[in-house]
Design a protein around this motif. Structure first.
Motif, PDB file in Angstrom:
ATOM      1  N   UNK A  56       0.428  -1.198   0.086  1.00 29.97           N
ATOM      2  CA  UNK A  56       0.169  -0.324  -0.278  1.00 29.97           C
ATOM      3  C   UNK A  56       1.200   1.511  -0.040  1.00 29.97           C
ATOM      4  N   UNK A  57       2.464   1.049   0.805  1.00 33.81           N
ATOM      5  CA  UNK A  57       2.288   2.252   0.867  1.00 33.81           C
ATOM      6  C   UNK A  57       4.568   1.921   1.104  1.00 33.81           C
ATOM      7  N   UNK A  58       5.382   2.500   0.311  1.00 29.47           N
ATOM      8  CA  UNK A  58       6.680   1.715   0.927  1.00 29.47           C
ATOM      9  C   UNK A  58       6.983   0.713  -0.136  1.00 29.47           C
ATOM     10  N   UNK A  59       8.149   0.093  -0.433  1.00 29.83           N
ATOM     11  CA  UNK A  59       8.516  -0.668  -0.491  1.00 29.83           C
ATOM     12  C   UNK A  59       8.857  -2.271   0.431  1.00 29.83           C
ATOM     13  N   UNK A  60       8.391  -3.507   0.176  1.00 31.03           N
ATOM     14  CA  UNK A  60       8.814  -4.664   0.437  1.00 31.03           C
ATOM     15  C   UNK A  60       9.810  -5.255  -0.148  1.00 31.03           C
ATOM     16  N   UNK A  61      10.052  -5.991   0.080  1.00 30.79           N
ATOM     17  CA  UNK A  61      11.167  -7.320  -0.420  1.00 30.79           C
ATOM     18  C   UNK A  61      10.544  -8.583   0.182  1.00 30.79           C
ATOM     19  N   UNK A  62      10.652  -9.674  -0.268  1.00 31.42           N
ATOM     20  CA  UNK A  62      10.534 -11.032   0.076  1.00 31.42           C
ATOM     21  C   UNK A  62      11.201 -11.491  -0.344  1.00 31.42           C
ATOM     22  N   UNK A  63      12.421 -12.314   0.360  1.00 32.34           N
ATOM     23  CA  UNK A  63      13.404 -13.319   0.618  1.00 32.34           C
ATOM     24  C   UNK A  63      12.675 -14.634  -0.084  1.00 32.34           C
ATOM     25  N   UNK A  64      13.372 -15.412  -0.368  1.00 35.13           N
ATOM     26  CA  UNK A  64      12.226 -16.756  -1.099  1.00 35.13           C
ATOM     27  C   UNK A  64      13.304 -17.526  -0.596  1.00 35.13           C
ATOM     28  N   UNK A  75       8.928  -6.022  -3.940  1.00 35.73           N
ATOM     29  CA  UNK A  75       7.355  -4.958  -4.556  1.00 35.73           C
ATOM     30  C   UNK A  75       7.434  -3.222  -4.595  1.00 35.73           C
ATOM     31  N   UNK A  76       7.195  -2.786  -4.924  1.00 35.54           N
ATOM     32  CA  UNK A  76       7.172  -1.355  -4.683  1.00 35.54           C
ATOM     33  C   UNK A  76       4.972  -1.031  -4.552  1.00 35.54           C
ATOM     34  N   UNK A  77       5.146   0.177  -3.872  1.00 38.60           N
ATOM     35  CA  UNK A  77       4.057   0.873  -3.769  1.00 38.60           C
ATOM     36  C   UNK A  77       3.033   0.109  -5.606  1.00 38.60           C
ATOM     37  N   UNK A  78       2.025  -0.303  -4.562  1.00 43.48           N
ATOM     38  CA  UNK A  78       1.299  -1.134  -5.635  1.00 43.48           C
ATOM     39  C   UNK A  78       1.591  -2.407  -6.730  1.00 43.48           C
ATOM     40  N   UNK A  79       2.336  -2.610  -6.444  1.00 47.12           N
ATOM     41  CA  UNK A  79       2.358  -4.068  -6.714  1.00 47.12           C
ATOM     42  C   UNK A  79       2.198  -5.578  -5.271  1.00 47.12           C
TER      43      UNK A  79
END
Lengths: 131, 131
Positions: A56-64, A75-79
């Motif tokens: 929704x806001x900011x940026x999230x990274x997900x390690x897999x 994942x930037x905002x909106x991803x």
């Protein structure tokens, strides 16, 4: 379940805790949860469910950790991104983010398998929203 | 299911059809769908499932036929609402909107009970996204 629409902005403004999801609404036996995050979560896996993320806001990274090795998606905002069931993953947000998740009611924030949980990670199936 | 994050902005830019949802990703046996809408949908009900709406852009109104009578809720950008199973409802967006929905895979856009479907409403369980 609220009989009125809920503003995600107001819902996010109603709490400060990090890595501590609030349940915004339910859809059958699923929760729609929102969370504020910053820093690193913990490696964990949900053996019985996929997990959906929308930034929704900011940026999230997900390690897999996948059969072919480890990778990190950003994942930037909106991803949006769905972590498949059983896949070990570790969300992180060095600069902070607000996220929305969709997962079965009762899903633990740290899954069924996880590394040692640091103090800043809330082990919960989601808290009630107070708006 | 994509193994890479998907930008909702790019996904929305990939099609023009109104009231014709695209499946962005799946979560277990649920779809995450997005749609562009403008004007009026049709009165309908999903007898076996709740339906979740998040407004990504614009404003969506949803008229509801409840035991106490008819009412309309308004969802500005960033608002969420869950229509309970069995509740007749009619989404509308006089000035247009982009929306995201969670619902079980296979859910028809017009539910199991509906008024006569106008030509501009796509009767579908969602189309594949082409991004």
């Amino acid at each position: 379940m609220s009989s009125e629409p809920i503003s995600l902005g107001e819902a996010l403004a109603s709490f400060d805790a990090l890595w501590s999801p609030r349940v915004v609404t339910r859809v059958n036996d699923y929760d729609v949860r929102i969370a504020k995050v910053e820093g690193e979560h913990v490696w964990h896996a949900h053996d019985d469910t996929d997990e959906f993320f929308l930034v929704l806001d900011g940026e999230l990274s997900i390690s897999l950790r996948e059969p072919d090795g480890e990778r990190t998606v950003s994942l930037p905002r909106g991803a949006v991104f769905t972590v498949p069931r059983g896949t070990e993953h570790k969300p992180r947000a060095p600069f902070g983010a607000s996220i929305l998740m969709f997962e079965p009611t009762g899903t633990l924030t740290v899954g069924e398998r996880h590394d040692e949980v640091p103090d800043h990670v809330d082990v919960t199936t989601g808290h009630a929203l107070d708006v």
